[in-house]
Design a protein around this motif. Structure first.
Motif, mmCIF file in Angstrom:
data_model
loop_
_atom_site.group_PDB
_atom_site.id
_atom_site.type_symbol
_atom_site.label_atom_id
_atom_site.label_comp_id
_atom_site.label_asym_id
_atom_site.label_seq_id
_atom_site.Cartn_x
_atom_site.Cartn_y
_atom_site.Cartn_z
ATOM 1 N N GLN A 165 0.817 -1.211 0.000
ATOM 2 C CA GLN A 165 0.000 0.000 0.000
ATOM 3 C C GLN A 165 0.851 1.263 0.000
ATOM 4 O O GLN A 165 0.351 2.353 -0.329
ATOM 5 N N ARG A 166 2.114 1.134 0.320
ATOM 6 C CA ARG A 166 3.035 2.282 0.338
ATOM 7 C C ARG A 166 3.974 2.273 -0.864
ATOM 8 O O ARG A 166 4.985 2.962 -0.881
ATOM 9 N N GLY A 167 3.617 1.507 -1.881
ATOM 10 C CA GLY A 167 4.374 1.531 -3.132
ATOM 11 C C GLY A 167 5.559 0.596 -3.192
ATOM 12 O O GLY A 167 6.356 0.656 -4.139
ATOM 13 N N THR A 168 5.676 -0.284 -2.220
ATOM 14 C CA THR A 168 6.826 -1.189 -2.161
ATOM 15 C C THR A 168 6.803 -2.200 -3.290
ATOM 16 O O THR A 168 5.756 -2.734 -3.644
ATOM 17 N N ARG A 169 7.994 -2.478 -3.827
ATOM 18 C CA ARG A 169 8.148 -3.523 -4.855
ATOM 19 C C ARG A 169 8.929 -4.725 -4.336
ATOM 20 O O ARG A 169 8.820 -5.818 -4.876
ATOM 21 N N VAL A 170 9.730 -4.529 -3.278
ATOM 22 C CA VAL A 170 10.466 -5.612 -2.637
ATOM 23 C C VAL A 170 10.331 -5.433 -1.130
ATOM 24 O O VAL A 170 10.573 -4.337 -0.612
ATOM 25 N N ALA A 171 9.946 -6.508 -0.422
ATOM 26 C CA ALA A 171 9.830 -6.466 1.033
ATOM 27 C C ALA A 171 10.686 -7.568 1.639
ATOM 28 O O ALA A 171 10.696 -8.702 1.151
ATOM 29 N N VAL A 172 11.403 -7.226 2.710
ATOM 30 C CA VAL A 172 12.310 -8.168 3.375
ATOM 31 C C VAL A 172 11.838 -8.369 4.811
ATOM 32 O O VAL A 172 11.655 -7.398 5.554
ATOM 33 N N LEU A 173 11.632 -9.639 5.187
ATOM 34 C CA LEU A 173 11.260 -10.007 6.551
ATOM 35 C C LEU A 173 12.420 -10.727 7.221
ATOM 36 O O LEU A 173 13.351 -11.176 6.555
ATOM 37 N N PRO A 174 12.379 -10.887 8.567
ATOM 38 C CA PRO A 174 13.548 -11.383 9.299
ATOM 39 C C PRO A 174 13.941 -12.831 9.033
ATOM 40 O O PRO A 174 13.202 -13.618 8.433
ATOM 41 N N GLU A 175 15.115 -13.162 9.544
ATOM 42 C CA GLU A 175 15.665 -14.517 9.498
ATOM 43 C C GLU A 175 14.726 -15.497 10.204
ATOM 44 O O GLU A 175 14.208 -15.204 11.295
ATOM 45 N N LEU A 176 14.506 -16.667 9.575
ATOM 46 C CA LEU A 176 13.688 -17.741 10.152
ATOM 47 C C LEU A 176 12.312 -17.249 10.590
ATOM 48 O O LEU A 176 11.691 -17.819 11.495
ATOM 49 N N PHE A 177 11.786 -16.232 9.919
ATOM 50 C CA PHE A 177 10.529 -15.624 10.361
ATOM 51 C C PHE A 177 9.377 -16.620 10.344
ATOM 52 O O PHE A 177 8.505 -16.591 11.222
ATOM 53 N N LEU A 178 9.345 -17.503 9.348
ATOM 54 C CA LEU A 178 8.179 -18.378 9.209
ATOM 55 C C LEU A 178 8.067 -19.407 10.331
ATOM 56 O O LEU A 178 6.962 -19.877 10.625
ATOM 57 N N CYS A 179 9.167 -19.739 10.969
ATOM 58 C CA CYS A 179 9.132 -20.689 12.093
ATOM 59 C C CYS A 179 9.530 -20.022 13.402
ATOM 60 O O CYS A 179 9.339 -20.606 14.478
ATOM 61 N N ALA A 180 10.054 -18.809 13.317
ATOM 62 C CA ALA A 180 10.645 -18.028 14.414
ATOM 63 C C ALA A 180 12.026 -18.574 14.760
ATOM 64 O O ALA A 180 12.268 -19.774 14.729
ATOM 65 N N TYR A 181 12.910 -17.649 15.087
ATOM 66 C CA TYR A 181 14.261 -18.015 15.506
ATOM 67 C C TYR A 181 14.185 -18.393 16.993
ATOM 68 O O TYR A 181 14.353 -17.559 17.878
ATOM 69 N N HIS A 182 13.905 -19.671 17.232
ATOM 70 C CA HIS A 182 13.769 -20.170 18.599
ATOM 71 C C HIS A 182 14.346 -21.582 18.626
ATOM 72 O O HIS A 182 13.637 -22.556 18.384
ATOM 73 N N PRO A 183 15.667 -21.709 18.876
ATOM 74 C CA PRO A 183 16.330 -23.005 18.762
ATOM 75 C C PRO A 183 15.668 -24.153 19.513
ATOM 76 O O PRO A 183 15.641 -25.272 18.987
ATOM 77 N N PRO A 184 15.145 -23.964 20.730
ATOM 78 C CA PRO A 184 14.497 -25.114 21.378
ATOM 79 C C PRO A 184 13.344 -25.686 20.562
ATOM 80 O O PRO A 184 13.187 -26.909 20.460
ATOM 81 N N THR A 185 12.538 -24.826 19.961
ATOM 82 C CA THR A 185 11.422 -25.296 19.135
ATOM 83 C C THR A 185 11.933 -25.924 17.850
ATOM 84 O O THR A 185 11.422 -26.959 17.401
ATOM 85 N N LEU A 186 12.947 -25.329 17.256
ATOM 86 C CA LEU A 186 13.510 -25.869 16.020
ATOM 87 C C LEU A 186 14.119 -27.240 16.235
ATOM 88 O O LEU A 186 14.055 -28.106 15.362
ATOM 89 N N ALA A 187 14.703 -27.460 17.409
ATOM 90 C CA ALA A 187 15.290 -28.763 17.713
ATOM 91 C C ALA A 187 14.219 -29.798 18.032
ATOM 92 O O ALA A 187 14.350 -30.966 17.649
#
Length: 286
Positions: free
Chosen positions: A42-64
């Motif tokens: 909505q603000r005219g963006t053509r490329v958007a960047v989200l954080p590392e491991l965003f889709l699962c969250a950077y949480h090693p206990p859960t990832l393990a």
């Protein structure tokens, strides 16, 4: 290799996003990402960047504990067809935004990587890049990527890095020597790392006279509490947009090819770089 002196024909509006994903909730985090991408569009963006491991969250206990639930699977061509990402696919199509988002990816050969997924404007999801420089205990959960990557969008060449990659000058320089005009870095910086967070990516911008888009997670619980500060830097390392250390934010700036050209004319490190930087070394006593 594209000449570092080649610049795009038109400006590019980009967004960097800081937000708080829920550990292990890939479907819910994809919905959150979709909403943030709509806001950016909505603000005219053509490329958007989200954080590392965003889709699962950077949480090693859960990832393990739950690799099956936290990973998305890639096919041999790097395509990710996980239906949990459907809202994000739809958002990219509807907003006309190319999305770069962090995920844990399981490859056909069994490797598990920290990846930057690219969701194109047609809604296809591919593995754009696998993190090469693993940090600390990441090595116990993930395999390192073996190559760099450059994303092409609207005539712009955008090198991909993930968090700790950006702490190595050689990584950003390799992107610049491949003709990158910008460097996109989904990241996860923990609270108390503000000095390094704000220094590394500004330095990569000036080192290589290229724009840098740094995304970061925010919030969470200690010891996995993240400090925001998502930022977009110009090719001299000046801040074009920066988030606070707390709170969700969608930060937007326009990358101007005239600024890129002027900076590379005034600061010609890429053109002046010696073929064998440093050459043979001589030791001496004082």
């Amino acid at each position: 290799m594209t000449s570092p002196q080649t610049v795009p024909a038109a400006p590019l509006t980009v967004a960097t996003i800081q937000a708080t994903p829920v550990p292990g909730d890939v479907a819910g985090n994809a919905l959150l990402a979709a909403d943030l991408v709509h806001q950016a569009g909505q603000r005219g963006t053509r490329v958007a960047v989200l954080p590392e491991l965003f889709l699962c969250a950077y949480h090693p206990p859960t990832l393990a504990a739950d690799p099956v639930g936290t990973d998305v699977a890639a096919d041999p061509a790097g395509v990710v067809a996980d239906p949990r990402l459907d809202p994000l696919r739809a958002a990219a199509r509807e907003a006309g935004v190319t999305v770069v988002v962090g995920a844990a990816v399981r490859h056909p050969d069994g490797r598990r990587t920290i990846a930057a997924l690219v969701v194109d404007r047609a809604g296809e999801v591919r593995v754009g890049y696998d993190k090469q420089q693993l940090w600390g205990d990441e090595r116990e959960l993930f395999s390192a990527g073996g190559r760099g990557a450059t994303l092409l969008v609207d005539g712009w060449r955008l090198g991909l890095g993930i968090c700790y990659d950006g702490c190595f000058p050689e990584h950003g320089r390799a992107a610049a020597l491949d003709g990158a005009h910008g460097y996109l870095c989904p990241s996860g910086y923990l609270a108390s790392s503000e000095h390094r967070r704000d220094l590394y990516y500004a330095a990569r911008a000036l080192d290589n006279t290229m724009f840098v888009v740094f995304a970061n997670a925010v919030g969470g619980d200690d010891p996995w509490r993240f400090n925001g500060g998502a930022a977009i830097y110009d090719p001299e390392g000046r801040v074009l947009a920066r988030g606070a250390d707390e709170g969700t934010a969608v930060l937007v700036a326009t990358l101007d090819p005239a600024v890129l050209a002027a900076t590379r004319t005034a600061h010609s490190m890429l053109a002046d770089r010696l073929p064998d930087q440093g050459g043979a070394r001589v030791s001496m006593s004082g």
